[in-house]
Design a protein around this motif. Structure first.
Motif, PDB file in Angstrom:
ATOM      1  N   THR A  20      26.990  41.010  91.667  1.00 27.66           N
ATOM      2  CA  THR A  20      26.142  42.095  92.183  1.00 27.66           C
ATOM      3  C   THR A  20      26.943  42.980  93.134  1.00 27.66           C
ATOM      4  O   THR A  20      26.903  44.209  93.046  1.00 27.66           O
ATOM      5  CB  THR A  20      24.910  41.517  92.897  1.00 27.66           C
ATOM      6  N   LYS A  21      27.694  42.358  94.024  1.00 30.27           N
ATOM      7  CA  LYS A  21      28.495  43.120  94.982  1.00 30.27           C
ATOM      8  C   LYS A  21      29.650  43.843  94.286  1.00 30.27           C
ATOM      9  O   LYS A  21      29.996  44.969  94.649  1.00 30.27           O
ATOM     10  CB  LYS A  21      29.018  42.198  96.080  1.00 30.27           C
ATOM     11  N   ALA A  23      29.615  44.981  91.223  1.00 28.43           N
ATOM     12  CA  ALA A  23      29.025  46.128  90.525  1.00 28.43           C
ATOM     13  C   ALA A  23      28.737  47.265  91.501  1.00 28.43           C
ATOM     14  O   ALA A  23      28.945  48.436  91.174  1.00 28.43           O
ATOM     15  CB  ALA A  23      27.744  45.694  89.812  1.00 28.43           C
ATOM     16  N   ARG A  24      28.281  46.928  92.716  1.00 31.82           N
ATOM     17  CA  ARG A  24      28.031  47.949  93.735  1.00 31.82           C
ATOM     18  C   ARG A  24      29.324  48.709  94.052  1.00 31.82           C
ATOM     19  O   ARG A  24      29.336  49.930  94.147  1.00 31.82           O
ATOM     20  CB  ARG A  24      27.451  47.307  94.986  1.00 31.82           C
ATOM     21  N   CYS A  25      30.403  47.979  94.172  1.00 30.96           N
ATOM     22  CA  CYS A  25      31.698  48.583  94.442  1.00 30.96           C
ATOM     23  C   CYS A  25      32.094  49.528  93.303  1.00 30.96           C
ATOM     24  O   CYS A  25      32.521  50.658  93.546  1.00 30.96           O
ATOM     25  CB  CYS A  25      32.753  47.480  94.594  1.00 30.96           C
ATOM     26  N   CYS A  26      31.961  49.061  92.103  1.00 31.30           N
ATOM     27  CA  CYS A  26      32.320  49.887  90.944  1.00 31.30           C
ATOM     28  C   CYS A  26      31.483  51.156  90.870  1.00 31.30           C
ATOM     29  O   CYS A  26      32.010  52.236  90.586  1.00 31.30           O
ATOM     30  CB  CYS A  26      32.163  49.077  89.654  1.00 31.30           C
ATOM     31  N   ARG A  27      30.195  51.035  91.118  1.00 35.55           N
ATOM     32  CA  ARG A  27      29.327  52.219  91.099  1.00 35.55           C
ATOM     33  C   ARG A  27      29.784  53.250  92.123  1.00 35.55           C
ATOM     34  O   ARG A  27      29.836  54.445  91.831  1.00 35.55           O
ATOM     35  CB  ARG A  27      27.868  51.823  91.364  1.00 35.55           C
ATOM     36  N   LYS A  28      30.119  52.790  93.325  1.00 37.41           N
ATOM     37  CA  LYS A  28      30.568  53.726  94.369  1.00 37.41           C
ATOM     38  C   LYS A  28      31.854  54.434  93.967  1.00 37.41           C
ATOM     39  O   LYS A  28      32.001  55.642  94.162  1.00 37.41           O
ATOM     40  CB  LYS A  28      30.766  53.003  95.694  1.00 37.41           C
ATOM     41  N   GLN A  47      34.892  52.973 101.293  1.00 37.83           N
ATOM     42  CA  GLN A  47      33.605  52.271 101.183  1.00 37.83           C
ATOM     43  C   GLN A  47      33.614  51.344  99.973  1.00 37.83           C
ATOM     44  O   GLN A  47      33.133  50.213 100.043  1.00 37.83           O
ATOM     45  CB  GLN A  47      32.452  53.263 101.086  1.00 37.83           C
ATOM     46  N   ALA A  48      34.162  51.808  98.864  1.00 40.99           N
ATOM     47  CA  ALA A  48      34.257  50.975  97.668  1.00 40.99           C
ATOM     48  C   ALA A  48      35.167  49.773  97.936  1.00 40.99           C
ATOM     49  O   ALA A  48      34.878  48.659  97.494  1.00 40.99           O
ATOM     50  CB  ALA A  48      34.772  51.788  96.484  1.00 40.99           C
ATOM     51  N   ASP A  51      33.316  47.190  99.929  1.00 43.86           N
ATOM     52  CA  ASP A  51      32.387  46.475  99.058  1.00 43.86           C
ATOM     53  C   ASP A  51      33.131  45.479  98.174  1.00 43.86           C
ATOM     54  O   ASP A  51      32.643  44.382  97.909  1.00 43.86           O
ATOM     55  CB  ASP A  51      31.587  47.446  98.191  1.00 43.86           C
ATOM     56  N   ALA A  55      32.643  41.508  97.986  1.00 44.78           N
ATOM     57  CA  ALA A  55      32.363  40.820  96.723  1.00 44.78           C
ATOM     58  C   ALA A  55      33.212  39.566  96.571  1.00 44.78           C
ATOM     59  O   ALA A  55      32.782  38.579  95.972  1.00 44.78           O
ATOM     60  CB  ALA A  55      32.589  41.762  95.545  1.00 44.78           C
TER      61      ALA A  55
END
Length: 69
Positions: A20-21, A23-28, A47-48, A51, A55
């Motif tokens: 989950t974390k 994926a958050r990094c990748c999205r950013k 920020q990425a 994250d 992760a």
């Protein structure tokens, strides 16, 4: 059991990150490039990175600590 083996490796980046974390990094990171691929804001990349460190369960100052060794 695999996760426990991953945590015992000498390189923490070889461990399996929290999905989950991660994926958050990748999205950013993807969003930063989508906004302006010619000029990505350094703050967005940082920020990425934070994250990504999270992760993997690494401290926010992991990069600085590794560079000192």
């Amino acid at each position: 059991m695999t996760e426990n083996l991953d945590r015992m490796t000498s390189d923490p980046l070889d461990a399996t990150p929290n999905p989950t974390k991660a994926a958050r990094c990748c999205r950013k990171l993807i969003r930063a490039y989508l906004e302006n691929p010619e000029y990505v804001e350094w703050e967005d990349v940082q920020q990425a990175l934070y994250d990504a460190l999270d992760a993997f369960g690494l401290a926010p100052d992991y990069i600085e600590m590794e560079r000192r060794t």
